[in-house]
Design a protein around this motif. Sequence first.
Motif, short mmCIF file in Angstrom:
data_model
loop_
_atom_site.label_atom_id
_atom_site.label_comp_id
_atom_site.label_asym_id
_atom_site.label_seq_id
_atom_site.Cartn_x
_atom_site.Cartn_y
_atom_site.Cartn_z
N VAL A 49 -1.45 -24.09 74.44
CA VAL A 49 -1.97 -23.63 75.75
C VAL A 49 -1.45 -24.11 76.91
O VAL A 49 -1.31 -22.95 77.62
N SER A 50 -1.10 -25.31 76.78
CA SER A 50 -0.05 -25.94 78.22
C SER A 50 0.90 -24.79 78.37
O SER A 50 1.23 -24.54 79.32
N GLU A 51 1.45 -25.14 77.59
CA GLU A 51 2.66 -23.86 77.20
C GLU A 51 2.52 -22.29 77.18
O GLU A 51 3.23 -21.98 78.33
N SER A 52 1.83 -21.47 76.94
CA SER A 52 1.75 -20.56 77.27
C SER A 52 1.12 -20.52 79.11
O SER A 52 1.54 -19.44 79.41
N ARG A 53 0.24 -21.36 79.39
CA ARG A 53 -0.03 -21.22 80.57
C ARG A 53 1.37 -21.21 81.57
O ARG A 53 1.73 -20.66 82.93
N GLY A 54 2.28 -22.36 81.20
CA GLY A 54 3.33 -22.13 82.55
C GLY A 54 4.09 -20.82 82.34
O GLY A 54 4.66 -20.56 83.03
N LEU A 55 3.92 -20.54 80.66
CA LEU A 55 4.90 -19.15 80.61
C LEU A 55 4.13 -17.82 81.41
O LEU A 55 5.10 -16.89 81.88
N ARG A 56 2.99 -18.74 81.68
CA ARG A 56 2.38 -16.72 82.71
C ARG A 56 2.59 -17.15 83.85
O ARG A 56 2.96 -16.17 84.34
N THR A 57 2.62 -18.53 84.16
CA THR A 57 3.31 -18.60 85.38
C THR A 57 4.30 -18.34 86.22
O THR A 57 4.58 -17.26 87.54
N ARG A 58 5.09 -18.46 85.25
CA ARG A 58 6.58 -17.91 85.77
C ARG A 58 6.50 -16.45 85.16
O ARG A 58 7.51 -15.40 85.68
N LEU A 59 5.67 -15.89 84.27
CA LEU A 59 5.75 -14.15 84.60
C LEU A 59 5.19 -13.62 85.46
O LEU A 59 6.09 -12.86 86.19
#
Length: 75
Positions: A49-59
């Motif tokens: 979930v944390s990694e996904s959150r970071g990837l969405r921010t970068r996207l």
Amino acid sequence: MNDRMTIHELPEFWQQKVRSLKAENRNLRDRLKLAGSPGDWSQKTQKLVSESRGLRTRLRAAEERIAELEARTDA
């Protein structure tokens, strides 16, 4: 009074059935061990979930940058 039978006293069909169920039970127990404890899954899920959150921010940042570049080329 003992009403129990050993597996060897059962008819061949039922002996095979019991052996098959024992093997299936052993297989399921081994698969549970490989899956890990519920705590392990909880930690893995939180990490994902944390990694996904970071990837969405970068996207979102990349999408904004693309929009800025497109706006410059349109102007």
